[in-house]
Design a protein around this motif. Structure first.
Motif, PDB file in Angstrom:
ATOM      1  N   SER A 116       0.829  -1.207   0.000  1.00 38.81           N
ATOM      2  CA  SER A 116       0.000   0.000   0.000  1.00 38.81           C
ATOM      3  C   SER A 116       0.871   1.268   0.000  1.00 38.81           C
ATOM      4  CB  SER A 116      -1.034  -0.059   1.138  1.00 38.81           C
ATOM      5  OG  SER A 116      -0.613   0.693   2.231  1.00 38.81           O
ATOM      6  N   GLU A 119       1.848   1.631  -3.633  1.00 38.80           N
ATOM      7  CA  GLU A 119       0.719   2.047  -4.467  1.00 38.80           C
ATOM      8  C   GLU A 119       0.454   3.540  -4.313  1.00 38.80           C
ATOM      9  OE1 GLU A 119      -2.281  -0.720  -3.223  1.00 38.80           O
ATOM     10  OE2 GLU A 119      -1.559  -2.273  -4.603  1.00 38.80           O
ATOM     11  N   ASN A 120       0.481   4.017  -3.081  1.00 38.84           N
ATOM     12  CA  ASN A 120       0.276   5.454  -2.857  1.00 38.84           C
ATOM     13  C   ASN A 120       1.366   6.277  -3.520  1.00 38.84           C
ATOM     14  OD1 ASN A 120      -2.043   5.057  -1.380  1.00 38.84           O
ATOM     15  ND2 ASN A 120      -0.967   4.971   0.585  1.00 38.84           N
ATOM     16  N   ASP A 123       0.987   6.062  -7.383  1.00 36.14           N
ATOM     17  CA  ASP A 123      -0.193   6.854  -7.766  1.00 36.14           C
ATOM     18  C   ASP A 123       0.161   8.327  -7.894  1.00 36.14           C
ATOM     19  OD1 ASP A 123      -2.200   5.000  -8.095  1.00 36.14           O
ATOM     20  OD2 ASP A 123      -2.860   5.064  -5.996  1.00 36.14           O
ATOM     21  N   GLU A 124       0.846   8.814  -6.876  1.00 32.51           N
ATOM     22  CA  GLU A 124       1.189  10.238  -6.857  1.00 32.51           C
ATOM     23  C   GLU A 124       2.154  10.573  -8.003  1.00 32.51           C
ATOM     24  OE1 GLU A 124       3.784  11.600  -3.668  1.00 32.51           O
ATOM     25  OE2 GLU A 124       4.156  13.176  -5.154  1.00 32.51           O
TER      26      GLU A 124
END
Ligand code: OVM
Length: 398
Positions: A116, A119-120, A123-124
């Motif tokens: 996670s 992923e964060n 994503d950014e």
């Protein structure tokens, strides 16, 4: 006995460190063992001989240092690592303590949270389209996950990267790369020394777990500190540059990146192959404990021998199209993590980080393009990148 060919080539000069792969053929083709006049030691660059030497730790020992400096003649710049710069039985005792901490069970606990975090982060970065794949990703991710696992203070963690520069430069000669690279980084040594102490480690981390082993009588308090130091020395800059080169491979070999996107089950393979293709730890030395012969070439007792891991990983005698990043090759046996009793203690941690990043990117990005050529950070041991500006296309949202 064959005569050992002598080469007029310095594997630590700047031209070599910028593009080591341009010189490897010359060393591999000269013979199974060569003599390097520039640094006054032997070198091996072919896969078969490098792997055999790594396996034969009795003949090719680590206790006299795995850098150019011979600890039998020179004082090491820091107390020797109980893992890297040691031989059995000391090595095996230290390794057993660490193996119990860096266990499969411990790693299983990390995957979901690390995923996670990745992923964060990705994503950014994808929403920005353009970013620096080294500072924004390859440094950022290990720095977000690894120091917390060890349990070191948050304040000053950036020093871990500077410390690694010092340590990995230290395996080479005291050349310009060493002098310039280490300049102004002295504070990192004090920071790491403090971070290794029991009173500065957070409970529940892998650092404190080593002191728990000391409390059980498995090692001394001083040895515990030195084992924490191994985590902090080897755990960050290695994965940083492993991830950086994997991203570079994705950009340089777009059809292989497409293949990964089509089959995310290849994420681990992608990291592994990138490590073969461009091995973060380019070289380590060994020292011979007796007169020996390697493929018919005599090496006298007490000789330093440079093992060129990155060259072995691109030896055409072992690999088809070695300069190509190819996802579906049989990769097992590469020496990017070494081989034998000293084989990377943190390899499962590195693989987990690499697999998670490869997966997060493959899920979110259709193409990675270099905006500029990578900016190299010269280091005597690591093939390192300081900046890798990229532009990515995001997967269309449904
Ligand atoms: C250590 C150590 C330091 C640098 C590298 C390494 C690649 C280990 O202190 O044990 O392994």
């Amino acid at each position: 006995m064959t005569i050992c060919p002598s080469l007029d080539l310095d594997p630590f000069d700047e031209a070599f460190l910028v593009d080591p792969f341009a010189y490897h053929d010359q060393i591999r083709d000269a013979g199974p063992v060569v003599w390097l006049d520039s640094i006054g030691c032997y070198a091996m660059a072919r896969f078969a001989e490098v792997q055999a030497a790594l396996k034969d730790h009795g003949t090719f020992c680590s206790g006299r240092g795995v850098g150019l400096a011979d600890f039998a003649r020179e004082q090491p710049f820091r107390p020797p690592s109980l893992l890297l710069e040691s031989d059995p039985p000391l090595h095996d005792r230290a390794r057993a303590i660490m193996n119990r901490i860096v266990s499969l069970k411990a790693l299983k606990l990390l995957r979901a949270e690390w995923r996670s975090i990745a992923e964060n982060l990705v994503d950014e970065l994808v929403s920005r389209r353009q970013f620096d794949a080294v500072t924004d990703l390859a440094e950022e991710f290990p720095m977000r996950v690894f120091p917390d696992i060890i349990g070191v203070p948050v304040e000053g963690r950036k020093q871990l990267l500077e410390y690694a520069t010092i340590v990995f430069n230290g395996f080479g000669p005291r050349n310009a790369v060493f002098e310039h690279g280490n300049q102004g980084k002295e504070a990192a040594i004090d920071w790491v020394t403090a971070a290794c102490k029991r009173e500065n480690l957070l409970p529940g981390g892998w650092g404190m777990a080593i002191y728990d082993a000391a409390d059980r009588g498995e090692c001394t308090e001083d040895e515990a500190g030195r084992l924490v130091r191994s985590f902090l020395s080897a755990g960050v800059d290695t994965t940083v540059n492993g991830i950086a080169h994997m991203i570079l491979a994705f950009a340089r070999f777009p059809s292989e990146f497409s293949r990964l996107r089509a089959n995310r089950g290849l994420a681990l393979q992608a990291f592994e192959e990138s490590l073969r293709w461009d091995s973060t730890v380019q070289t380590f030395f060994r020292t011979t404990t007796c007169d020996t012969a390697v493929s018919g070439t005599h090496i006298p007792k007490g000789s330093k021998v440079l093992l060129m891991l990155a060259a072995a990983n691109r030896d055409p005698r072992q690999w088809e199209v070695p300069e190509q990043f190819v996802l579906n090759r049989r990769i097992s046996g590469h020496v990017g993590f070494g081989f034998g009793i000293h084989q990377c203690l943190g390899q499962m941690v590195a693989r987990l980080e690499g697999e998670i990043i490869a997966t997060a990117i493959a899920e979110r990005v259709t193409e990675i393009r270099l905006i500029n050529e990578p900016v190299r950070r010269l280091n005597n041991t690591l093939h390192a990148i300081s900046h890798l500006p990229v532009e990515v296309d995001a997967v269309a949202k449904v």
